[in-house]
Design a protein around this motif. Sequence first.
Motif, PDB file in Angstrom:
ATOM      1  N   ASP A   1      -8.994 -10.231 -19.783  1.00 36.03           N
ATOM      2  CA  ASP A   1      -7.821  -9.922 -19.504  1.00 36.03           C
ATOM      3  C   ASP A   1      -7.088 -10.959 -18.322  1.00 36.03           C
ATOM      4  OD1 ASP A   1      -5.042  -8.866 -19.295  1.00 36.03           O
ATOM      5  OD2 ASP A   1      -5.788  -6.896 -19.409  1.00 36.03           O
TER       6      ASP A   1
ATOM      7  N   HIS B   1      -5.781   1.837 -18.920  1.00 34.55           N
ATOM      8  CA  HIS B   1      -5.854   0.487 -18.641  1.00 34.55           C
ATOM      9  C   HIS B   1      -4.498   0.125 -17.694  1.00 34.55           C
ATOM     10  CE1 HIS B   1      -6.361  -3.917 -19.814  1.00 34.55           C
ATOM     11  NE2 HIS B   1      -5.184  -3.943 -19.741  1.00 34.55           N
TER      12      HIS B   1
ATOM     13  N   HIS C   1      -1.862  -1.892 -15.447  1.00 41.34           N
ATOM     14  CA  HIS C   1      -1.243  -3.184 -14.777  1.00 41.34           C
ATOM     15  C   HIS C   1      -0.476  -2.850 -13.518  1.00 41.34           C
ATOM     16  CE1 HIS C   1      -2.634  -6.538 -17.563  1.00 41.34           C
ATOM     17  NE2 HIS C   1      -3.193  -5.563 -18.170  1.00 41.34           N
TER      18      HIS C   1
ATOM     19  N   GLY D   1      -2.679 -10.273 -16.693  1.00 45.39           N
ATOM     20  CA  GLY D   1      -1.358 -10.582 -17.231  1.00 45.39           C
ATOM     21  C   GLY D   1      -1.211 -10.270 -18.603  1.00 45.39           C
TER      22      GLY D   1
ATOM     23  N   ASN E   1      -4.157  -6.625 -13.818  1.00 47.34           N
ATOM     24  CA  ASN E   1      -4.657  -5.149 -13.660  1.00 47.34           C
ATOM     25  C   ASN E   1      -4.708  -4.791 -12.152  1.00 47.34           C
ATOM     26  OD1 ASN E   1      -6.105  -6.733 -15.916  1.00 47.34           O
ATOM     27  ND2 ASN E   1      -5.861  -4.528 -16.547  1.00 47.34           N
TER      28      ASN E   1
HETATM   29 ZN    ZN Z   1      -4.222  -5.669 -19.910  1.00 50.83          ZN
END
Ligand code: ZN
Length: 304
Positions: free
Chosen positions: A17, A207, A209, A239, A249
């Motif tokens: 990620d 998950h 961000h 991102g 994240n």
């Molecule tokens: Zn992600």
Amino acid sequence: MRDLPSRISVREVGPRDGLQNEHPVPTEAKIELISRLGATGVRRIEAVSFVRPDAIPQMADADQVWAGVARAPGVSYSALVPNLRGAVRALDAGFTEIEAVVSASDTHNRKNVRRSTAESLDDIAAVIALAHERGAACQVIVSTAWGCPYEGDVPEERVLGVAARAIADGADSVSFGDTTGMATPGRVWSLAGSFRMAHPGTPLNLHFHNTRGTGLANVLAALELGVADFDASVGGLGGCPYAPGATGNIATEELVHMVEDMGIGTGIDLGAMIDAAAAAERIVGRTLPSQVLRAGPRTRTIPA
Ligand code: ZN
Ligand code: COA
């Protein structure tokens, strides 16, 4: 304080990620980062994704990266796939854990993988079947679970419907992705709480961000529900290439720093993770958002 889990499982997603949203870095640097992470005590690493190389050039060398990683004992590595073709590539490369991604919002799904959510779900049914046939496990990640940068709020029933379909098709676990940091603690209680009521037997990963600064608050809300499985990226790398303004994240070392001080084990050596974050910063050549990387652990002292 309510009863919280005594330990959590952290999946490090920085190599996938994170790096997919940075300027491409050399294959060797990716291998170095994954190897360093493997020595921090983290037990799960999402190493690469198998996507169209022209769509995400940062992941074009996934096969070479994976071939170059010295697998650390006790660490399980996984790969993200956007479709059946990606699943075939991941399984051929030897992965035994894959994550198939679909967005709850149609617009984000079309931007991300050029399919409607319903079309992706049909494809993912085949991904799960193939993974099982080849002895691998498949998690389904439901992205934009707390909102979409194009559509705004995504109705909870829609998110739960996508998850239910994935479970009916055999998904081994589900992850809810807060792709652009639109979750707040109350929304976490609501969605994760409803999911757990509906699917008590299905493992749930979250998950987050940290786009709007609520990442660790969301973790605390989830801990209060008993959720004990979180994604995080070293240094706060990350991102989404199809979500303008998206940021990384929650930072792995910030997650470890917070929960360990609450008596919740992670198995991760905080100092080693901070060192890995410093290495990640060198590798991508920009200052990463992690505040624990800047300030150090809370007991760090300076000369009087
Ligand atoms: Zn992600
Ligand atoms: N890996 C490599 N190549 C792939 C592929 C994959 N996972 N999926 C499809 N392709 C190739 C096909 O083989 C085909 O090649 P050909 O023209 O040489 O025969 C070509 O791409 C077109 O196939 P198609 O099924 O029409 O794919 P698409 O062009 O609609 O692209 C995705 C769909 C999903 C592959 C692409 O949008 C993608 O890679 N998205 C990734 C987005 C992402 O990573 N976002 C961040 C993580 S959430």
